[in-house]
Design a protein around this motif. Structure first.
Motif, PDB file in Angstrom:
ATOM      1  N   VAL A  44       0.840  -1.200   0.000  1.00 34.53           N
ATOM      2  CA  VAL A  44       0.000   0.000   0.000  1.00 34.53           C
ATOM      3  C   VAL A  44       0.876   1.251   0.000  1.00 34.53           C
ATOM      4  O   VAL A  44       0.650   2.184  -0.781  1.00 34.53           O
ATOM      5  CB  VAL A  44      -0.975  -0.022   1.200  1.00 34.53           C
ATOM      6  N   VAL A  45       1.889   1.263   0.835  1.00 32.77           N
ATOM      7  CA  VAL A  45       2.809   2.406   0.884  1.00 32.77           C
ATOM      8  C   VAL A  45       3.524   2.560  -0.454  1.00 32.77           C
ATOM      9  O   VAL A  45       3.651   3.676  -0.979  1.00 32.77           O
ATOM     10  CB  VAL A  45       3.817   2.248   2.047  1.00 32.77           C
ATOM     11  N   LEU A  46       3.968   1.459  -1.036  1.00 33.52           N
ATOM     12  CA  LEU A  46       4.650   1.520  -2.320  1.00 33.52           C
ATOM     13  C   LEU A  46       3.748   2.093  -3.406  1.00 33.52           C
ATOM     14  O   LEU A  46       4.171   2.942  -4.202  1.00 33.52           O
ATOM     15  CB  LEU A  46       5.151   0.129  -2.735  1.00 33.52           C
ATOM     16  N   VAL A 101       0.634 -15.108  -1.740  1.00 34.40           N
ATOM     17  CA  VAL A 101      -0.107 -15.625  -2.896  1.00 34.40           C
ATOM     18  C   VAL A 101      -1.539 -16.021  -2.532  1.00 34.40           C
ATOM     19  O   VAL A 101      -2.439 -15.884  -3.349  1.00 34.40           O
ATOM     20  CB  VAL A 101       0.657 -16.788  -3.574  1.00 34.40           C
ATOM     21  N   ASP A 102      -1.775 -16.456  -1.320  1.00 34.15           N
ATOM     22  CA  ASP A 102      -3.116 -16.858  -0.887  1.00 34.15           C
ATOM     23  C   ASP A 102      -3.792 -15.818   0.002  1.00 34.15           C
ATOM     24  O   ASP A 102      -4.777 -16.122   0.679  1.00 34.15           O
ATOM     25  CB  ASP A 102      -3.045 -18.195  -0.146  1.00 34.15           C
ATOM     26  N   ASP A 103      -3.288 -14.596  -0.001  1.00 30.77           N
ATOM     27  CA  ASP A 103      -3.857 -13.555   0.852  1.00 30.77           C
ATOM     28  C   ASP A 103      -5.308 -13.278   0.466  1.00 30.77           C
ATOM     29  O   ASP A 103      -5.637 -13.134  -0.710  1.00 30.77           O
ATOM     30  CB  ASP A 103      -3.036 -12.272   0.740  1.00 30.77           C
ATOM     31  N   ALA A 104      -6.157 -13.188   1.456  1.00 28.15           N
ATOM     32  CA  ALA A 104      -7.594 -12.973   1.229  1.00 28.15           C
ATOM     33  C   ALA A 104      -7.896 -11.630   0.573  1.00 28.15           C
ATOM     34  O   ALA A 104      -8.930 -11.474  -0.064  1.00 28.15           O
ATOM     35  CB  ALA A 104      -8.346 -13.083   2.549  1.00 28.15           C
ATOM     36  N   LEU A 110      -4.672   1.135  -7.764  1.00 24.44           N
ATOM     37  CA  LEU A 110      -4.780   2.544  -7.381  1.00 24.44           C
ATOM     38  C   LEU A 110      -4.806   3.366  -8.668  1.00 24.44           C
ATOM     39  O   LEU A 110      -3.904   3.258  -9.500  1.00 24.44           O
ATOM     40  CB  LEU A 110      -3.591   2.965  -6.507  1.00 24.44           C
ATOM     41  N   ALA A 111      -5.846   4.174  -8.822  1.00 21.53           N
ATOM     42  CA  ALA A 111      -6.018   4.994 -10.024  1.00 21.53           C
ATOM     43  C   ALA A 111      -5.560   6.429  -9.766  1.00 21.53           C
ATOM     44  O   ALA A 111      -5.381   6.849  -8.614  1.00 21.53           O
ATOM     45  CB  ALA A 111      -7.484   4.991 -10.447  1.00 21.53           C
ATOM     46  N   HIS A 112      -5.401   7.177 -10.845  1.00 20.60           N
ATOM     47  CA  HIS A 112      -4.973   8.575 -10.762  1.00 20.60           C
ATOM     48  C   HIS A 112      -5.955   9.430  -9.974  1.00 20.60           C
ATOM     49  O   HIS A 112      -5.592  10.466  -9.436  1.00 20.60           O
ATOM     50  CB  HIS A 112      -4.782   9.159 -12.167  1.00 20.60           C
ATOM     51  N   THR A 113      -7.194   8.991  -9.875  1.00 21.81           N
ATOM     52  CA  THR A 113      -8.210   9.733  -9.126  1.00 21.81           C
ATOM     53  C   THR A 113      -8.142   9.465  -7.625  1.00 21.81           C
ATOM     54  O   THR A 113      -8.874  10.066  -6.856  1.00 21.81           O
ATOM     55  CB  THR A 113      -9.610   9.353  -9.626  1.00 21.81           C
ATOM     56  N   GLY A 114      -7.271   8.529  -7.227  1.00 19.65           N
ATOM     57  CA  GLY A 114      -7.168   8.148  -5.821  1.00 19.65           C
ATOM     58  C   GLY A 114      -8.078   6.992  -5.442  1.00 19.65           C
ATOM     59  O   GLY A 114      -8.117   6.601  -4.286  1.00 19.65           O
ATOM     60  N   VAL A 115      -8.803   6.445  -6.417  1.00 23.05           N
ATOM     61  CA  VAL A 115      -9.696   5.318  -6.148  1.00 23.05           C
ATOM     62  C   VAL A 115      -8.855   4.077  -5.888  1.00 23.05           C
ATOM     63  O   VAL A 115      -8.040   3.681  -6.721  1.00 23.05           O
ATOM     64  CB  VAL A 115     -10.684   5.087  -7.309  1.00 23.05           C
ATOM     65  N   GLN A 120      -9.904 -10.033  -6.922  1.00 25.98           N
ATOM     66  CA  GLN A 120      -9.691 -11.432  -6.545  1.00 25.98           C
ATOM     67  C   GLN A 120      -9.601 -11.588  -5.029  1.00 25.98           C
ATOM     68  O   GLN A 120      -8.842 -12.412  -4.515  1.00 25.98           O
ATOM     69  CB  GLN A 120      -8.437 -11.997  -7.214  1.00 25.98           C
ATOM     70  N   ALA A 121     -10.373 -10.807  -4.326  1.00 27.22           N
ATOM     71  CA  ALA A 121     -10.377 -10.848  -2.862  1.00 27.22           C
ATOM     72  C   ALA A 121     -11.532 -11.705  -2.365  1.00 27.22           C
ATOM     73  O   ALA A 121     -12.487 -11.972  -3.092  1.00 27.22           O
ATOM     74  CB  ALA A 121     -10.493  -9.441  -2.296  1.00 27.22           C
ATOM     75  N   ALA A 122     -11.452 -12.091  -1.109  1.00 26.42           N
ATOM     76  CA  ALA A 122     -12.550 -12.812  -0.482  1.00 26.42           C
ATOM     77  C   ALA A 122     -13.786 -11.914  -0.479  1.00 26.42           C
ATOM     78  O   ALA A 122     -13.670 -10.698  -0.284  1.00 26.42           O
ATOM     79  CB  ALA A 122     -12.180 -13.204   0.946  1.00 26.42           C
ATOM     80  N   PRO A 123     -14.973 -12.486  -0.706  1.00 26.05           N
ATOM     81  CA  PRO A 123     -16.178 -11.663  -0.859  1.00 26.05           C
ATOM     82  C   PRO A 123     -16.563 -10.855   0.380  1.00 26.05           C
ATOM     83  O   PRO A 123     -17.247  -9.844   0.258  1.00 26.05           O
ATOM     84  CB  PRO A 123     -17.267 -12.672  -1.210  1.00 26.05           C
ATOM     85  N   ASP A 124     -16.120 -11.251   1.548  1.00 29.53           N
ATOM     86  CA  ASP A 124     -16.515 -10.544   2.768  1.00 29.53           C
ATOM     87  C   ASP A 124     -15.573  -9.396   3.125  1.00 29.53           C
ATOM     88  O   ASP A 124     -15.782  -8.708   4.118  1.00 29.53           O
ATOM     89  CB  ASP A 124     -16.623 -11.525   3.935  1.00 29.53           C
ATOM     90  N   LEU A 125     -14.540  -9.157   2.327  1.00 29.33           N
ATOM     91  CA  LEU A 125     -13.586  -8.094   2.624  1.00 29.33           C
ATOM     92  C   LEU A 125     -13.917  -6.826   1.835  1.00 29.33           C
ATOM     93  O   LEU A 125     -14.400  -6.889   0.717  1.00 29.33           O
ATOM     94  CB  LEU A 125     -12.168  -8.547   2.288  1.00 29.33           C
ATOM     95  N   THR A 126     -13.612  -5.693   2.441  1.00 31.72           N
ATOM     96  CA  THR A 126     -13.820  -4.407   1.775  1.00 31.72           C
ATOM     97  C   THR A 126     -12.468  -3.767   1.472  1.00 31.72           C
ATOM     98  O   THR A 126     -11.439  -4.157   2.029  1.00 31.72           O
ATOM     99  CB  THR A 126     -14.620  -3.449   2.678  1.00 31.72           C
ATOM    100  N   GLU A 127     -12.502  -2.765   0.602  1.00 34.71           N
ATOM    101  CA  GLU A 127     -11.283  -2.033   0.296  1.00 34.71           C
ATOM    102  C   GLU A 127     -10.678  -1.410   1.551  1.00 34.71           C
ATOM    103  O   GLU A 127      -9.476  -1.428   1.741  1.00 34.71           O
ATOM    104  CB  GLU A 127     -11.554  -0.918  -0.745  1.00 34.71           C
ATOM    105  N   GLN A 128     -11.546  -0.892   2.403  1.00 37.01           N
ATOM    106  CA  GLN A 128     -11.056  -0.235   3.623  1.00 37.01           C
ATOM    107  C   GLN A 128     -10.300  -1.219   4.517  1.00 37.01           C
ATOM    108  O   GLN A 128      -9.284  -0.861   5.113  1.00 37.01           O
ATOM    109  CB  GLN A 128     -12.211   0.398   4.411  1.00 37.01           C
TER     110      GLN A 128
END
Length: 133
Positions: A44-46, A101-104, A110-115, A120-128
């Motif tokens: 995330v920092v990178l 490799v198996d991280d949920a 990350l887009a230029h707009t900051g989005v 390919q994440a587990a369905p119960d996880l959010t971006e936050q």
């Protein structure tokens, strides 16, 4: 000659083994989770650092395309850059064979707009949750 306490009895040894086993059962998952969160934080920092570098390049040149010296990632994630004249998309993809490799949380974008997004994440996880916000 009488017996002197020259060692441990089997019962004492089994008690120690049981205590070590119980501690391991509780400590290892906590440690493992901490390492996973630290590896996520690194990528995330990178990505944010790359985004800032691209914004500086855009301020000087008026375009994102042509920016150089961008990171290709770390030992856990590959980072790819889709650079346009007025937009960019950074993608961090889990490396095959790496510990993440198996991280949920899957892969990060990350887009230029900051989005910020995850794929390919587990369905119960959010971006936050995955981005740490």
């Amino acid at each position: 000659m009488g017996k002197h306490g020259a060692g441990f009895s089997l019962v004492e040894l089994m008690v120690v083994v049981a205590i070590v086993g119980l501690l391991s059962a509780f400590v290892y998952p906590v440690y493992s989770d901490s390492v996973t969160r630290a590896n996520r934080s690194q990528i995330v920092v990178l990505l944010w650092e790359q985004s800032q570098s691209l914004e500086r390049f855009f301020s000087k040149n008026g375009v994102y395309r042509g920016a150089e010296n961008l990171s290709v990632g770390n030992k856990h994630y590959w980072v790819t850059h889709a650079l346009g004249d007025h937009d960019f998309l950074l993608t961090a993809t889990r490396r095959e064979g790496a510990s993440m490799v198996d991280d949920a949380c899957g892969n990060f974008t990350l887009a230029h707009t900051g989005v910020m997004a995850i794929t390919q994440a587990a369905p119960d996880l959010t971006e936050q949750q995955c981005w740490g916000h």
